[in-house]
Design a protein around this motif. Sequence first.
Motif, mmCIF file in Angstrom:
data_model
loop_
_atom_site.group_PDB
_atom_site.id
_atom_site.type_symbol
_atom_site.label_atom_id
_atom_site.label_comp_id
_atom_site.label_asym_id
_atom_site.label_seq_id
_atom_site.Cartn_x
_atom_site.Cartn_y
_atom_site.Cartn_z
ATOM 1 N N LYS A 165 0.833 -1.202 0.000
ATOM 2 C CA LYS A 165 0.000 0.000 0.000
ATOM 3 C C LYS A 165 0.871 1.257 0.000
ATOM 4 C CE LYS A 165 -3.652 2.279 2.599
ATOM 5 N NZ LYS A 165 -4.508 2.227 3.787
ATOM 6 N N ILE A 166 1.916 1.263 0.798
ATOM 7 C CA ILE A 166 2.822 2.413 0.852
ATOM 8 C C ILE A 166 3.542 2.592 -0.477
ATOM 9 C CG2 ILE A 166 4.909 3.302 1.950
ATOM 10 C CD1 ILE A 166 3.927 2.012 4.562
ATOM 11 N N ILE A 167 4.000 1.494 -1.071
ATOM 12 C CA ILE A 167 4.702 1.569 -2.359
ATOM 13 C C ILE A 167 3.756 2.092 -3.444
ATOM 14 C CG2 ILE A 167 5.772 0.178 -4.176
ATOM 15 C CD1 ILE A 167 6.961 -1.573 -1.929
ATOM 16 N N VAL A 168 2.516 1.615 -3.463
ATOM 17 C CA VAL A 168 1.540 2.091 -4.449
ATOM 18 C C VAL A 168 1.262 3.577 -4.252
ATOM 19 C CG1 VAL A 168 -0.874 1.900 -5.184
ATOM 20 C CG2 VAL A 168 0.489 -0.157 -4.843
ATOM 21 N N LEU A 169 1.132 4.015 -3.004
ATOM 22 C CA LEU A 169 0.912 5.440 -2.731
ATOM 23 C C LEU A 169 2.102 6.287 -3.173
ATOM 24 C CD1 LEU A 169 -0.882 5.342 0.741
ATOM 25 C CD2 LEU A 169 -1.862 5.979 -1.471
ATOM 26 N N ILE A 170 3.301 5.797 -2.959
ATOM 27 C CA ILE A 170 4.502 6.515 -3.409
ATOM 28 C C ILE A 170 4.508 6.636 -4.929
ATOM 29 C CG2 ILE A 170 7.014 6.342 -3.624
ATOM 30 C CD1 ILE A 170 7.015 5.196 -0.753
ATOM 31 N N ILE A 171 4.196 5.560 -5.631
ATOM 32 C CA ILE A 171 4.171 5.585 -7.098
ATOM 33 C C ILE A 171 3.101 6.542 -7.607
ATOM 34 C CG2 ILE A 171 3.649 4.183 -9.145
ATOM 35 C CD1 ILE A 171 5.028 1.836 -7.682
ATOM 36 N N ILE A 172 1.911 6.499 -6.984
ATOM 37 C CA ILE A 172 0.836 7.416 -7.392
ATOM 38 C C ILE A 172 1.233 8.865 -7.134
ATOM 39 C CG2 ILE A 172 -1.519 8.164 -6.834
ATOM 40 C CD1 ILE A 172 -2.215 5.204 -6.410
#
Length: 138
Positions: free
Chosen positions: A4-11
């Motif tokens: 979830k954190i990685i996806v938020l960083i990418i977004i």
Amino acid sequence: MLIKIIVLIIIGIASGVVVAGGLFAFITTIGVINRLATHTDSADKIHLYEDLVVLGATLGNIVILFQPSLPFGIVGLIIFGIFSGCYVGCMAVALAEVTKVFPVFTKRIKLRTGTSYLLLCMAIGKALGSLYQMYFKA
């Protein structure tokens, strides 16, 4: 949780890239940098100007995002305010010039002379309005 954190960083990074790309495309479209380089007879330094705009935007984002303590005092604040005002003024004038606001406006009100005074009064009004808003929190 880590995914979830990685996806938020990418977004977040992707959104920042899109917004920054749109801003720089807008600046390029209205020709602020080209016009300033032409008026100052320094068109040979256009790549330097473009690099400085990108560097300024990057540093501005870092300051806004991380809010570091910058020990420049009141003098640094005044210098920053002057440069920020110059940037906003150049952007507004370039945008108005591209959209041909002033020729249409002066034609409709049948203004034959004094266009420079009109622009000066608009700039002074913008500055006074900004100062009023800053000091009186209107």
